[in-house]
Design a protein around this motif. Structure first.
Motif, PDB file in Angstrom:
ATOM      1  N   LEU A 145     -76.885  73.440 -11.275  1.00 11.27           N
ATOM      2  CA  LEU A 145     -76.453  73.220 -12.652  1.00 11.27           C
ATOM      3  C   LEU A 145     -75.144  73.967 -12.888  1.00 11.27           C
ATOM      4  N   ILE A 146     -74.143  73.255 -13.421  1.00  5.23           N
ATOM      5  CA  ILE A 146     -72.837  73.858 -13.697  1.00  5.23           C
ATOM      6  C   ILE A 146     -72.522  73.735 -15.185  1.00  5.23           C
ATOM      7  N   PRO A 147     -72.553  74.836 -15.933  1.00  4.39           N
ATOM      8  CA  PRO A 147     -72.072  74.801 -17.319  1.00  4.39           C
ATOM      9  C   PRO A 147     -70.558  74.576 -17.324  1.00  4.39           C
ATOM     10  N   VAL A 148     -70.104  73.624 -18.113  1.00  2.00           N
ATOM     11  CA  VAL A 148     -68.711  73.172 -18.093  1.00  2.00           C
ATOM     12  C   VAL A 148     -68.019  73.529 -19.401  1.00  2.00           C
ATOM     13  N   ASP A 149     -66.808  74.115 -19.301  1.00  4.90           N
ATOM     14  CA  ASP A 149     -65.997  74.355 -20.502  1.00  4.90           C
ATOM     15  C   ASP A 149     -64.609  73.724 -20.379  1.00  4.90           C
ATOM     16  N   PHE A 150     -64.395  72.930 -19.307  1.00  9.62           N
ATOM     17  CA  PHE A 150     -63.156  72.180 -19.075  1.00  9.62           C
ATOM     18  C   PHE A 150     -61.940  73.087 -18.865  1.00  9.62           C
ATOM     19  N   SER A 151     -62.163  74.313 -18.417  1.00  9.02           N
ATOM     20  CA  SER A 151     -61.073  75.239 -18.122  1.00  9.02           C
ATOM     21  C   SER A 151     -61.065  75.519 -16.623  1.00  9.02           C
ATOM     22  N   VAL A 152     -60.292  76.529 -16.214  1.00 13.84           N
ATOM     23  CA  VAL A 152     -60.285  76.932 -14.814  1.00 13.84           C
ATOM     24  C   VAL A 152     -61.675  77.388 -14.377  1.00 13.84           C
ATOM     25  N   ASN A 153     -62.492  77.842 -15.329  1.00 12.08           N
ATOM     26  CA  ASN A 153     -63.863  78.237 -15.003  1.00 12.08           C
ATOM     27  C   ASN A 153     -64.642  77.075 -14.388  1.00 12.08           C
ATOM     28  N   THR A 154     -64.436  75.886 -14.937  1.00 15.28           N
ATOM     29  CA  THR A 154     -65.111  74.699 -14.418  1.00 15.28           C
ATOM     30  C   THR A 154     -64.630  74.368 -13.016  1.00 15.28           C
ATOM     31  N   GLU A 155     -63.337  74.472 -12.797  1.00 17.24           N
ATOM     32  CA  GLU A 155     -62.770  74.211 -11.470  1.00 17.24           C
ATOM     33  C   GLU A 155     -63.372  75.146 -10.430  1.00 17.24           C
ATOM     34  N   VAL A 156     -63.482  76.420 -10.784  1.00 14.46           N
ATOM     35  CA  VAL A 156     -64.046  77.411  -9.865  1.00 14.46           C
ATOM     36  C   VAL A 156     -65.509  77.097  -9.566  1.00 14.46           C
ATOM     37  N   ALA A 157     -66.290  76.814 -10.603  1.00 15.07           N
ATOM     38  CA  ALA A 157     -67.721  76.562 -10.424  1.00 15.07           C
ATOM     39  C   ALA A 157     -67.971  75.322  -9.567  1.00 15.07           C
ATOM     40  N   ILE A 158     -67.221  74.262  -9.807  1.00 18.05           N
ATOM     41  CA  ILE A 158     -67.395  73.037  -9.023  1.00 18.05           C
ATOM     42  C   ILE A 158     -67.026  73.280  -7.560  1.00 18.05           C
ATOM     43  N   ALA A 159     -65.940  74.005  -7.331  1.00 17.22           N
ATOM     44  CA  ALA A 159     -65.522  74.300  -5.957  1.00 17.22           C
ATOM     45  C   ALA A 159     -66.585  75.100  -5.218  1.00 17.22           C
ATOM     46  N   ARG A 160     -67.180  76.082  -5.901  1.00 16.28           N
ATOM     47  CA  ARG A 160     -68.220  76.880  -5.257  1.00 16.28           C
ATOM     48  C   ARG A 160     -69.458  76.034  -4.984  1.00 16.28           C
ATOM     49  N   ALA A 161     -69.794  75.146  -5.906  1.00 11.70           N
ATOM     50  CA  ALA A 161     -70.971  74.295  -5.722  1.00 11.70           C
ATOM     51  C   ALA A 161     -70.803  73.378  -4.520  1.00 11.70           C
ATOM     52  N   VAL A 162     -69.655  72.717  -4.435  1.00 14.40           N
ATOM     53  CA  VAL A 162     -69.400  71.799  -3.324  1.00 14.40           C
ATOM     54  C   VAL A 162     -69.423  72.546  -1.998  1.00 14.40           C
ATOM     55  N   ASP A 163     -68.968  73.790  -2.010  1.00 12.72           N
ATOM     56  CA  ASP A 163     -68.950  74.593  -0.795  1.00 12.72           C
ATOM     57  C   ASP A 163     -70.359  74.968  -0.337  1.00 12.72           C
ATOM     58  N   LEU A 164     -71.295  75.064  -1.279  1.00 13.41           N
ATOM     59  CA  LEU A 164     -72.635  75.542  -0.955  1.00 13.41           C
ATOM     60  C   LEU A 164     -73.630  74.439  -0.622  1.00 13.41           C
ATOM     61  N   VAL A 165     -73.412  73.242  -1.151  1.00 14.00           N
ATOM     62  CA  VAL A 165     -74.456  72.227  -1.065  1.00 14.00           C
ATOM     63  C   VAL A 165     -74.492  71.530   0.283  1.00 14.00           C
ATOM     64  N   GLN A 166     -75.663  70.966   0.564  1.00 16.69           N
ATOM     65  CA  GLN A 166     -75.801  69.991   1.635  1.00 16.69           C
ATOM     66  C   GLN A 166     -75.559  68.632   0.972  1.00 16.69           C
ATOM     67  N   LEU A 167     -74.423  68.017   1.249  1.00 15.02           N
ATOM     68  CA  LEU A 167     -73.967  66.868   0.464  1.00 15.02           C
ATOM     69  C   LEU A 167     -74.939  65.697   0.448  1.00 15.02           C
TER      70      LEU A 167
END
Length: 286
Positions: free
Chosen positions: A9-31
């Protein structure tokens, strides 16, 4: 959990915070097997004192609510399509909550959607008035029972190579299980630490540290070390150690291991600058 994360789950605020969270998520998941939910919580509050008073007196019209809702739905859809375009095998859904408290909404969504990880991007921290935070990651972890990863922009392009795990008197099984979920093909060294007030403290925390080290050493394929730290404040001591060893991630229990000041509610992530590479993974100790 040992095979990886199934729903982030990624809480989104449409700022650089969102970019960071999405990048970390993609890095961690088994696609091929993980789902990502992008959640935005919109509080009904117009900017400025005059607008806020006007909103309070005359109310927030249904037409205005619907217009704002559609704008947010469209912005979430843009994020969803961008992720799916780069990672076609990844399942992404969006959710919009309107007019509800942000932190409570994140907790409720994580529990009802059965997320096993929440990732929060956080550019800065409120050092002077930390109690003004809309979302406190450690409290989200404690309330939802879901692990919460807090990442700063400085971690955006960094691989997880050094992980510090705080071992206390309580069971460390969940922290070690989280290590298994985080394990990647790249080498990831683990540093197990316990924090004691004096060097003469030979309590259950030190024994738990030794037990965790022996257990991890038998099957972890990369370097494992342990160290006993001295300090009156666990959060500050852990942060100082992470800076010393250049840690990419710190795994802690929410509460005494994340709280810098109980009076101001200042958390360990508040002390990390935006450029910090250290991500903080807070778990519910229960």
């Amino acid at each position: 959990m040992a095979t990886g994360f199934s729903h982030i789950l990624i809480p989104v605020d449409f700022s650089v915070n969102t970019e960071v969270a999405i990048a970390r998520a993609v890095d961690l998941v088994q696609l091929s097997s993980c789902r990502i939910t992008l959640l935005h919580v919109q509080r009904i509050l117009l900017p400025g004192m005059v607008q806020s008073i006007h909103c309070y007196v005359k109310g927030y019209s249904r037409q205005q609510v619907n217009a704002d809702r559609q704008v947010l739905v469209d912005k979430l859809q843009v994020l969803k399509l961008a992720i799916e375009e780069q990672h076609p095998a990844l399942s992404v859904r969006t959710e919009l909550i309107f007019g509800e408290p942000v932190q409570e909404s994140i907790v409720r969504c994580a529990m009802t959607r059965e997320a096993d990880l929440i990732i929060i991007g956080k550019k800065g921290g409120t050092r002077i008035f930390p109690f003004l935070h809309t979302v406190i990651p450690a409290r989200v972890a404690a309330a939802s029972g879901v692990a919460v990863l807090t990442a700063k922009p400085g971690s955006l392009n960094n691989e997880i190579r050094t992980v510090v795990v705080c071992i206390g008197a309580h069971s460390s099984a969940r922290k070690l299980a989280m290590l298994e979920a985080l394990r990647r093909k790249s080498k990831m060294q683990v540093r197990l630490v316990s924090v004691e007030e004096t060097d003469r403290d030979d309590g259950p925390g030190r024994q738990s540290l030794f037990n965790a080290f022996r257990l991890l050493k038998t099957h972890w394929p990369y370097p494992v070390a342990y160290e006993v730290l001295q300090g009156n404040n666990k959060a500050r001591t852990l942060l100082k150690y992470c800076n010393k060893v250049g840690a990419d991630m710190l795994i802690v229990n929410s509460g005494t291991e994340t709280t810098v000041s109980g009076w101001t509610k200042q958390q360990i992530s508040d002390l990390l600058p935006a450029s910090s590479r250290t991500q903080v993974l807070a778990l519910d100790p229960a």
